[in-house]
Design a protein around this motif. Structure first.
Motif, mmCIF file in Angstrom:
data_model
loop_
_atom_site.group_PDB
_atom_site.id
_atom_site.type_symbol
_atom_site.label_atom_id
_atom_site.label_comp_id
_atom_site.label_asym_id
_atom_site.label_seq_id
_atom_site.Cartn_x
_atom_site.Cartn_y
_atom_site.Cartn_z
ATOM 1 N N LEU A 88 0.831 -1.208 0.000
ATOM 2 C CA LEU A 88 0.000 0.000 0.000
ATOM 3 C C LEU A 88 0.869 1.263 0.000
ATOM 4 O O LEU A 88 0.578 2.237 -0.718
ATOM 5 C CB LEU A 88 -0.928 -0.003 1.213
ATOM 6 C CG LEU A 88 -1.828 1.225 1.379
ATOM 7 C CD1 LEU A 88 -2.648 1.496 0.119
ATOM 8 C CD2 LEU A 88 -2.747 1.058 2.596
ATOM 9 N N LEU A 89 1.941 1.270 0.774
ATOM 10 C CA LEU A 89 2.837 2.430 0.796
ATOM 11 C C LEU A 89 3.502 2.640 -0.565
ATOM 12 O O LEU A 89 3.677 3.783 -1.010
ATOM 13 C CB LEU A 89 3.900 2.249 1.884
ATOM 14 C CG LEU A 89 3.400 2.360 3.329
ATOM 15 C CD1 LEU A 89 4.522 2.026 4.310
ATOM 16 C CD2 LEU A 89 2.849 3.766 3.612
ATOM 17 N N GLU A 90 3.864 1.536 -1.221
ATOM 18 C CA GLU A 90 4.449 1.656 -2.561
ATOM 19 C C GLU A 90 3.429 2.226 -3.543
ATOM 20 O O GLU A 90 3.769 3.039 -4.420
ATOM 21 C CB GLU A 90 4.927 0.281 -3.037
ATOM 22 C CG GLU A 90 6.142 -0.242 -2.270
ATOM 23 C CD GLU A 90 6.507 -1.653 -2.666
ATOM 24 O OE1 GLU A 90 5.701 -2.299 -3.401
ATOM 25 O OE2 GLU A 90 7.578 -2.139 -2.250
ATOM 26 N N HIS A 91 2.184 1.790 -3.396
ATOM 27 C CA HIS A 91 1.118 2.310 -4.253
ATOM 28 C C HIS A 91 0.922 3.816 -4.024
ATOM 29 O O HIS A 91 0.777 4.595 -4.989
ATOM 30 C CB HIS A 91 -0.183 1.559 -3.955
ATOM 31 C CG HIS A 91 -1.375 2.099 -4.664
ATOM 32 N ND1 HIS A 91 -1.617 1.881 -6.006
ATOM 33 C CD2 HIS A 91 -2.410 2.887 -4.215
ATOM 34 C CE1 HIS A 91 -2.734 2.489 -6.358
ATOM 35 N NE2 HIS A 91 -3.235 3.107 -5.288
ATOM 36 N N LEU A 92 0.937 4.244 -2.765
ATOM 37 C CA LEU A 92 0.759 5.667 -2.452
ATOM 38 C C LEU A 92 1.949 6.501 -2.921
ATOM 39 O O LEU A 92 1.790 7.671 -3.303
ATOM 40 C CB LEU A 92 0.553 5.843 -0.947
ATOM 41 C CG LEU A 92 -0.777 5.300 -0.398
ATOM 42 C CD1 LEU A 92 -0.820 5.445 1.119
ATOM 43 C CD2 LEU A 92 -1.962 6.020 -1.032
ATOM 44 N N GLN A 93 3.128 5.913 -2.907
ATOM 45 C CA GLN A 93 4.309 6.645 -3.359
ATOM 46 C C GLN A 93 4.184 7.020 -4.834
ATOM 47 O O GLN A 93 4.578 8.123 -5.249
ATOM 48 C CB GLN A 93 5.564 5.796 -3.128
ATOM 49 C CG GLN A 93 6.866 6.500 -3.475
ATOM 50 C CD GLN A 93 7.081 7.770 -2.664
ATOM 51 O OE1 GLN A 93 6.773 7.829 -1.470
ATOM 52 N NE2 GLN A 93 7.630 8.800 -3.308
ATOM 53 N N LYS A 94 3.607 6.128 -5.619
ATOM 54 C CA LYS A 94 3.396 6.438 -7.036
ATOM 55 C C LYS A 94 2.406 7.594 -7.195
ATOM 56 O O LYS A 94 2.588 8.471 -8.049
ATOM 57 C CB LYS A 94 2.873 5.196 -7.763
ATOM 58 C CG LYS A 94 3.879 4.054 -7.830
ATOM 59 C CD LYS A 94 3.282 2.847 -8.539
ATOM 60 C CE LYS A 94 4.274 1.696 -8.582
ATOM 61 N NZ LYS A 94 3.695 0.495 -9.253
ATOM 62 N N THR A 95 1.369 7.590 -6.364
ATOM 63 C CA THR A 95 0.380 8.673 -6.427
ATOM 64 C C THR A 95 1.009 10.002 -6.018
ATOM 65 O O THR A 95 0.695 11.061 -6.593
ATOM 66 C CB THR A 95 -0.821 8.348 -5.513
ATOM 67 O OG1 THR A 95 -1.339 7.068 -5.855
ATOM 68 C CG2 THR A 95 -1.922 9.396 -5.669
ATOM 69 N N ILE A 96 1.888 9.964 -5.028
ATOM 70 C CA ILE A 96 2.585 11.184 -4.589
ATOM 71 C C ILE A 96 3.410 11.763 -5.732
ATOM 72 O O ILE A 96 3.383 12.976 -6.004
ATOM 73 C CB ILE A 96 3.478 10.883 -3.368
ATOM 74 C CG1 ILE A 96 2.608 10.595 -2.138
ATOM 75 C CG2 ILE A 96 4.430 12.044 -3.090
ATOM 76 C CD1 ILE A 96 3.392 10.119 -0.930
ATOM 77 N N GLU A 97 4.146 10.893 -6.418
ATOM 78 C CA GLU A 97 5.001 11.357 -7.511
ATOM 79 C C GLU A 97 4.176 11.981 -8.635
ATOM 80 O O GLU A 97 4.640 12.909 -9.316
ATOM 81 C CB GLU A 97 5.828 10.180 -8.037
ATOM 82 C CG GLU A 97 6.847 9.658 -7.023
ATOM 83 C CD GLU A 97 7.529 8.384 -7.480
ATOM 84 O OE1 GLU A 97 7.160 7.893 -8.584
ATOM 85 O OE2 GLU A 97 8.407 7.868 -6.762
#
Length: 244
Positions: A88-97
């Motif tokens: 989930l954190l990896e998924h959110l990191q993509k959204t942040i970028e």
């Protein structure tokens, strides 16, 4: 003109508080805002926590947010499988970028919510597959009970041999076959009880040997028989008749 990050952050927090009224909790305001927002799948409830996924997203602004990425943490995960937090954190990191330079917390919460729903749908689908597989196995077992084992010539002969050996039929048959093949002399030689004379049985029955009566008429003509001690090797049947 430089961007006033503090003012932008305050405005976003106020907007988020109105959107997630009652659910959002502000944990700190200095040196930067820190707050948490709970998310859960549609079927999740505190009364039945085993149905669905849930967690709390904790956001901490940095000095240059939203040009800089916020810090995101996951707390109090419910029914998360192994590696779910990392994924989930990896998924959110993509959204942040994808959203750097813009207020992004609402987008991050929505993206995380969607991710949880997808994982729960996958979980339900997997559970349904397991349930159907279990039903198929039960139905197959029931079908085998009614169908039984298919009989072939080889399997029948094997069963017949094992059955006869376990019930003693094979041993009895073998004994009968041996008895049928033996002559009277062989039986006499094998069975010692046949050596006992009738007189012995009479004595065992309580009869006195002196009381045994012999019918002498059975032996009256025995003296008339021409019984020579030596057999005539040259005797030919019918030769005496020719001499007459």
């Amino acid at each position: 003109m430089s961007r006033n990050y503090k003012e932008d952050q305050t405005n976003e927090v106020e907007a988020l508080d109105s959107i997630y009224c009652g659910d959002m909790e502000i944990l700190a305001t200095e040196p930067h805002y820190k707050f948490q927002i709970p998310i859960a799948t549609e079927e999740y409830s505190s009364e039945e926590p085993e149905k669905g996924l849930a967690c709390k997203l904790v956001f901490t602004f940095t000095a240059t947010y939203p040009d800089g990425a916020p810090v995101v943490e996951i707390e109090e995960p419910e029914n998360f499988e192994d590696m779910f937090e990392t994924r989930l954190l990896e998924h959110l990191q993509k959204t942040i970028e994808e959203n750097l330079g813009m207020e992004m917390i609402f987008s991050l919460v929505s993206s995380a919510q969607e991710w949880l729903n997808e994982r729960w749908d996958e979980h339900k689908f997997h559970q349904e597959e397991l349930r159907e597989q279990k039903l198929r196995e039960i139905e197959e077992e029931e079908r085998k009970k009614f169908e039984g084992t298919r009989v072939t010539v080889e399997s029948f002969l094997k069963w017949k041999l094992e059955f006869e050996e376990s019930t003693g039929i094979a041993a009895k048959r073998e004994k009968n076959n041996v008895s049928k093949k033996q002559t009277g002399r062989e039986l006499f030689m094998c069975d010692n009880t046949l050596n006992d004379s009738d007189i012995k049985f009479l004595l065992e029955a309580g009869e006195n040997i002196e009381n045994v009566k012999i019918d002498e008429t059975l032996f009256q003509d025995i003296g008339e028989l021409d019984l020579d001690d030596d057999d005539d090797e040259d005797w030919v049947p019918g030769a005496d008749d020719d001499d007459d």
